[in-house]
Design an enzyme around this catalytic site. Structure first.
Site, PDB file in Angstrom:
ATOM      1  N   ASN A 170       0.880  -1.170   0.000  1.00  0.00           N
ATOM      2  CA  ASN A 170       0.000   0.000   0.000  1.00  0.00           C
ATOM      3  C   ASN A 170       0.918   1.221   0.000  1.00  0.00           C
ATOM      4  O   ASN A 170       1.217   1.814   1.033  1.00  0.00           O
ATOM      5  CB  ASN A 170      -0.911  -0.014   1.226  1.00  0.00           C
ATOM      6  CG  ASN A 170      -1.904  -1.158   1.173  1.00  0.00           C
ATOM      7  OD1 ASN A 170      -2.438  -1.482   0.113  1.00  0.00           O
ATOM      8  ND2 ASN A 170      -2.141  -1.791   2.304  1.00  0.00           N
ATOM      9  N   LYS A 196       1.143  -3.032  -6.156  1.00  0.00           N
ATOM     10  CA  LYS A 196      -0.231  -3.421  -5.849  1.00  0.00           C
ATOM     11  C   LYS A 196      -1.126  -2.387  -6.504  1.00  0.00           C
ATOM     12  O   LYS A 196      -1.035  -1.193  -6.195  1.00  0.00           O
ATOM     13  CB  LYS A 196      -0.459  -3.441  -4.334  1.00  0.00           C
ATOM     14  CG  LYS A 196      -1.906  -3.708  -3.922  1.00  0.00           C
ATOM     15  CD  LYS A 196      -2.041  -3.724  -2.402  1.00  0.00           C
ATOM     16  CE  LYS A 196      -3.487  -3.955  -1.978  1.00  0.00           C
ATOM     17  NZ  LYS A 196      -3.645  -4.007  -0.506  1.00  0.00           N
ATOM     18  N   GLU A 210      -8.189  -3.040  -3.071  1.00  0.00           N
ATOM     19  CA  GLU A 210      -8.384  -2.396  -1.774  1.00  0.00           C
ATOM     20  C   GLU A 210      -8.193  -0.883  -1.859  1.00  0.00           C
ATOM     21  O   GLU A 210      -7.618  -0.253  -0.977  1.00  0.00           O
ATOM     22  CB  GLU A 210      -7.430  -2.995  -0.732  1.00  0.00           C
ATOM     23  CG  GLU A 210      -7.667  -4.482  -0.491  1.00  0.00           C
ATOM     24  CD  GLU A 210      -6.752  -5.058   0.570  1.00  0.00           C
ATOM     25  OE1 GLU A 210      -7.255  -5.777   1.442  1.00  0.00           O
ATOM     26  OE2 GLU A 210      -5.541  -4.798   0.516  1.00  0.00           O
ATOM     27  N   ARG A 245       1.454  -7.632  -8.337  1.00  0.00           N
ATOM     28  CA  ARG A 245       0.655  -8.500  -7.470  1.00  0.00           C
ATOM     29  C   ARG A 245      -0.699  -8.824  -8.084  1.00  0.00           C
ATOM     30  O   ARG A 245      -1.366  -7.968  -8.661  1.00  0.00           O
ATOM     31  CB  ARG A 245       0.440  -7.863  -6.094  1.00  0.00           C
ATOM     32  CG  ARG A 245       1.715  -7.711  -5.305  1.00  0.00           C
ATOM     33  CD  ARG A 245       1.450  -7.062  -3.959  1.00  0.00           C
ATOM     34  NE  ARG A 245       1.084  -8.011  -2.926  1.00  0.00           N
ATOM     35  CZ  ARG A 245      -0.003  -7.930  -2.175  1.00  0.00           C
ATOM     36  NH1 ARG A 245      -0.888  -6.968  -2.386  1.00  0.00           N
ATOM     37  NH2 ARG A 245      -0.241  -8.798  -1.219  1.00  0.00           N
ATOM     38  N   LYS A 269      -0.547 -14.842  -4.379  1.00  0.00           N
ATOM     39  CA  LYS A 269      -0.602 -15.404  -3.031  1.00  0.00           C
ATOM     40  C   LYS A 269      -0.777 -16.920  -3.108  1.00  0.00           C
ATOM     41  O   LYS A 269      -1.327 -17.453  -4.074  1.00  0.00           O
ATOM     42  CB  LYS A 269      -1.743 -14.787  -2.232  1.00  0.00           C
ATOM     43  CG  LYS A 269      -1.506 -13.332  -1.848  1.00  0.00           C
ATOM     44  CD  LYS A 269      -2.580 -12.818  -0.899  1.00  0.00           C
ATOM     45  CE  LYS A 269      -2.307 -11.373  -0.495  1.00  0.00           C
ATOM     46  NZ  LYS A 269      -3.262 -10.883   0.513  1.00  0.00           N
ATOM     47  N   ASP A 293      -6.823 -14.982   1.203  1.00  0.00           N
ATOM     48  CA  ASP A 293      -5.923 -13.993   1.805  1.00  0.00           C
ATOM     49  C   ASP A 293      -5.137 -14.597   2.963  1.00  0.00           C
ATOM     50  O   ASP A 293      -5.435 -14.310   4.124  1.00  0.00           O
ATOM     51  CB  ASP A 293      -6.723 -12.780   2.291  1.00  0.00           C
ATOM     52  CG  ASP A 293      -5.839 -11.643   2.780  1.00  0.00           C
ATOM     53  OD1 ASP A 293      -4.641 -11.649   2.471  1.00  0.00           O
ATOM     54  OD2 ASP A 293      -6.357 -10.746   3.479  1.00  0.00           O
ATOM     55  N   GLU A 333      -0.511 -12.761  10.258  1.00  0.00           N
ATOM     56  CA  GLU A 333      -1.720 -11.936  10.283  1.00  0.00           C
ATOM     57  C   GLU A 333      -2.949 -12.727  10.705  1.00  0.00           C
ATOM     58  O   GLU A 333      -3.751 -12.257  11.513  1.00  0.00           O
ATOM     59  CB  GLU A 333      -1.943 -11.320   8.895  1.00  0.00           C
ATOM     60  CG  GLU A 333      -3.216 -10.514   8.772  1.00  0.00           C
ATOM     61  CD  GLU A 333      -3.431  -9.962   7.375  1.00  0.00           C
ATOM     62  OE1 GLU A 333      -4.491  -9.360   7.135  1.00  0.00           O
ATOM     63  OE2 GLU A 333      -2.532 -10.130   6.518  1.00  0.00           O
TER      64      GLU A 333
END
Length: 723
Positions: free
Chosen positions: A233, A310, A314, A347, A383, A388, A416
């Site tokens: 981000n 990215k 989001e 990504r 990923k 996620d 996470e």
């Protein structure tokens, strides 16, 4: 009398010195690079006889690093200073390190045939007779390869392996082995549970903290060769001149260790810091802006690795803002860094503002049509699973279905969704489960590992990324055992054929002790820890039922958020008829994104692995599982099993006190106590909630919750990381 008094005082002073604790406690700072005296007398004697001196010809920064590492390590491991020289002088054995170009001694051994297939980073370690003296040679084609071989040699000593008649060759199976730091410029770390960011932008470029050097040493010791300094981000400011000067200082410090620096590129940077009115990747001014920016970066950092991006996910800006594709955006950046050998890691974690019929399908839906349209210096970073970083996911359907595009694996090392900073979860079994999954891209045996290492589709550009769990905590990773996940990621990135137990064995011996009375039970504890966590959080294929936003603690009741796919009820689909997400043809049909043999296995409830049962199927509460138990009872027993496993881990660790220094023993013991408490919380909260749908009693042997469902639903974890 006076002489006796002086003698007594002298003895007391010597005793005080002998029993004075070290200046720094055993706090975990040294990671797996603990070079303490070898306490195996036979091995110590062998090493002392075999290594009378270190011979390193050449004085490049990397060879100097190797020499310094060996001087420090051998003094600790062997209990004496080992002389270093540029030629062999002693009558007994020597350790010779170098390349045919840097070392006349290595060149004289005529190793070219053995070295020619080892590339730029591979190495060999072998016994040799030099001038009539038995010696050990660490040789490579490059200085970096020699450094990697040096660390491997030290690993042999740390794990008490014989170096008599040694013959080892090693070369990495994946080219780009990268850490992704989700570090913000204000030094907070997104999904970081071990303190603040290592990068002290205020003191850079003038002050190079010793932690930067030790960070580079640790990464080089396990073969990691790239680091992305900033959060996906992204903040455009990191691309400005004032930050690039600071990034250059880090790159200079890391370079001798073979560690390249990469940066995240915010797609809207031409607008935010370039004063353009658009970031359209097909706009000529935008393209030129990125070319100029890349040239500026390379003026500061000639070996800059490239960009991680990215985009259109989001809320992040991207090419779709302008009606363009991911390939359009990636190719523009690829063209900017290509003249200097840079790459782009784009990504595939994407979802837009429209809720799809199944979140798991979106990345494949967007990227599969673009296969073969990316520049040759672009990798699509995927990923391990389609949702996620869940405690367990089936492998991402993009692996094996995009043969014309190099795919780069993205694992999450930071925990996470795995208890965050306080749960012991050894993640190598998770990594291996994914890497060994069969995609059937070219028939049986076409594993995910063979997709990402280029074997299946003959890709020369290969990569793997791990989202870092490293911070400013003294022990680097928050949990002492979190270090094992950093270590195992690096070892598997170098060689994905290594076994999880083998890696755990190495790490334990290097980090704690070689005593098998410690190694055997603690290794067993580590090997079962991930499965235990899956059981007390998300058994049988459940997923994404964590707390809202911060993802801490259970939250299967979460609903009524801005988007359906930001809620837990979207994923578990529990109702009075059953539980699970139907991804077969009668549901979202996400299963169709896999190749036919995989589809066939997952589609049939009888052949679908039970660990993915509720990922792919919505099943009635009375469905008979493999154990013969009804689904509700099996679910309850899995949750209880997870709690029981943590309690067994506590018992194992408590019995290890005599082998571990007090500080690290107490640290792990305390964290296991936290883990047990939170495992019970997970079990009780989830079973009470799902019981409102199953309307069945808890089976015998499952502990009754201490509180009501309403109690658990009202828990507000104010101090959870990430809030």
């Amino acid at each position: 009398m006076k002489n006796k008094t002086i003698a007594l005082l002298t003895i007391l002073m010597l005793l005080c010195v002998a029993f004075t604790p070290p200046a720094h406690a055993e706090d975990g700072y040294r990671l797996w690079q603990r070079y303490d005296l070898v306490n195996n007398s036979d091995r110590l004697k062998e090493y002392q006889q075999s290594i009378a001196e270190v011979v390193i010809e050449g004085n490049s920064p990397t060879l100097s690093v190797a020499k310094n590492e060996l001087n420090m390590a051998l003094q600790g491991l062997l209990g004496r200073t080992i002389p270093s020289s540029s030629r062999q002088t002693q009558s007994s054995g020597a350790l010779v390190v170098g390349t045919p170009a840097s070392s006349a001694t290595v060149a004289s051994l005529k190793l070219n045939n053995k070295l020619k297939n080892l590339g730029d980073e591979g190495y060999l370690i072998q016994s040799a007779t030099i001038n009539g003296k038995k010696s050990t040679v660490v040789a490579a084609n490059t200085d970096i390869g020699a450094l990697y071989g040096t660390f491997h040699f030290l690993r042999l000593l740390q794990t008490h392996q014989s170096i008599q008649n040694v013959a080892i060759t090693s070369t990495p199976k994946i080219k780009h082995r990268v850490l992704n730091h989700w570090d913000n410029l204000d030094r907070t770390v997104e999904r970081g549970y071990s303190g603040f960011s290592l990068w002290d932008w205020h003191k850079l470029p003038d002050y190079i903290d010793q932690r930067y050097i030790d960070y580079a040493r640790a990464n080089a010791s396990i073969g990691i060769n790239g680091t992305v300094l900033t959060n996906v981000n992204a903040n455009a400011l990191v691309l400005t001149e004032e930050y690039l000067i600071k990034v250059k200082a880090l790159a200079d410090a890391f370079r001798p260790y073979g560690l390249k620096v990469y940066l995240t590129a915010r797609f809207s940077s031409p607008i935010e810091i370039g004063e353009l009115k658009t970031a359209d990747p097909l706009d000529a001014q935008v393209q030129q802006w990125w070319k100029d920016k890349a040239a500026e970066i390379y003026r500061h950092i000639p070996d800059f690795g490239g960009f991680l991006v990215k985009a259109n996910s989001e809320g992040q800006p991207g090419p779709q803002n302008y009606g363009r594709t991911h390939a359009d955006g990636a190719n523009m950046l690829a063209d900017a860094v290509a003249p200097n050998g840079g790459i782009v890691m784009w990504r595939a974690f994407v979802y837009d503002d429209k809720v799809p019929d199944d979140r798991a399908k979106q990345a494949y839906t967007e990227f599969k049509p673009l296969d073969g349209t990316f520049r040759k210096n672009v990798m699509v970073q995927v990923k391990n699973g389609a949702i996620d970083f869940q405690p367990r996911e089936p492998f991402h359907p993009m692996f094996g279905t995009m043969p014309k595009t190099p795919l780069m694996m993205e694992f999450q090392i930071t925990q996470e969704y795995l208890g965050q900073g306080t749960h012991l979860a050894y993640l190598s079994p998770l990594f291996k489960e994914v890497l060994e999954s069969d995609t059937y891209a070219k028939g049986k045996g076409s594993t995910v590992a063979k997709v990402i290492d280029g074997t299946i589709d003959n890709h020369a550009l290969t990569g793997i990324a791990g989202v870092s769990n490293i911070g400013t905590d003294r022990n680097w990773t928050g949990h002492q055992f979190g270090q094992a996940n950093w270590y195992s990621y690096g070892r598997l990135a170098w060689d994905h054929t290594l076994g999880s137990a083998e890696i755990a064995d190495e790490w334990l011996k290097m980090t704690f002790t070689n005593n098998n009375q410690f190694i055997s039970p603690v290794k067993q504890m580590m090997m079962g820890s991930h499965e235990a966590l899956v059981n007390y959080m998300t058994p049988l294929g459940l997923h994404h039922i964590m707390g809202w936003s911060h993802h801490f603690g259970p939250g299967p009741w979460i609903k009524d958020k801005q988007r359906a796919d930001w809620t837990s009820v979207y994923y578990h689909q529990a109702d009075e008829n059953g539980i699970g997400f139907d991804r077969t043809a009668t549901g979202s049909n996400a299963i169709a994104q896999y190749l036919p043999p995989v589809q066939k296995k997952f589609r049939n409830v009888k052949t679908c692995p039970e660990k993915f049962l509720l990922w792919f199927h919505h099943l009635p509460w009375d469905y008979k599982t493999e154990s013969g138990r009804e689904l509700w009872n099996e679910l309850a027993y899995r949750y209880q099993s997870g709690v029981d496993s943590v309690r067994q881990m506590q018992q194992t660790w408590n019995s290890m006190e005599r082998f571990v220094d007090p500080e690290r023993f107490r640290h792990v013991k305390t964290f296991l106590s936290i883990q047990e408490k939170e495992a019970v919380w997970w079990r009780d909260a989830c079973l009470l909630y799902f019981q409102t749908f199953s309307k069945r009693p808890l089976p015998q042997g499952v502990e009754k919750p201490a509180h009501t469902l309403e109690y658990y639903m009202q828990i507000d974890p104010k101090f959870a990381p990430g809030i």
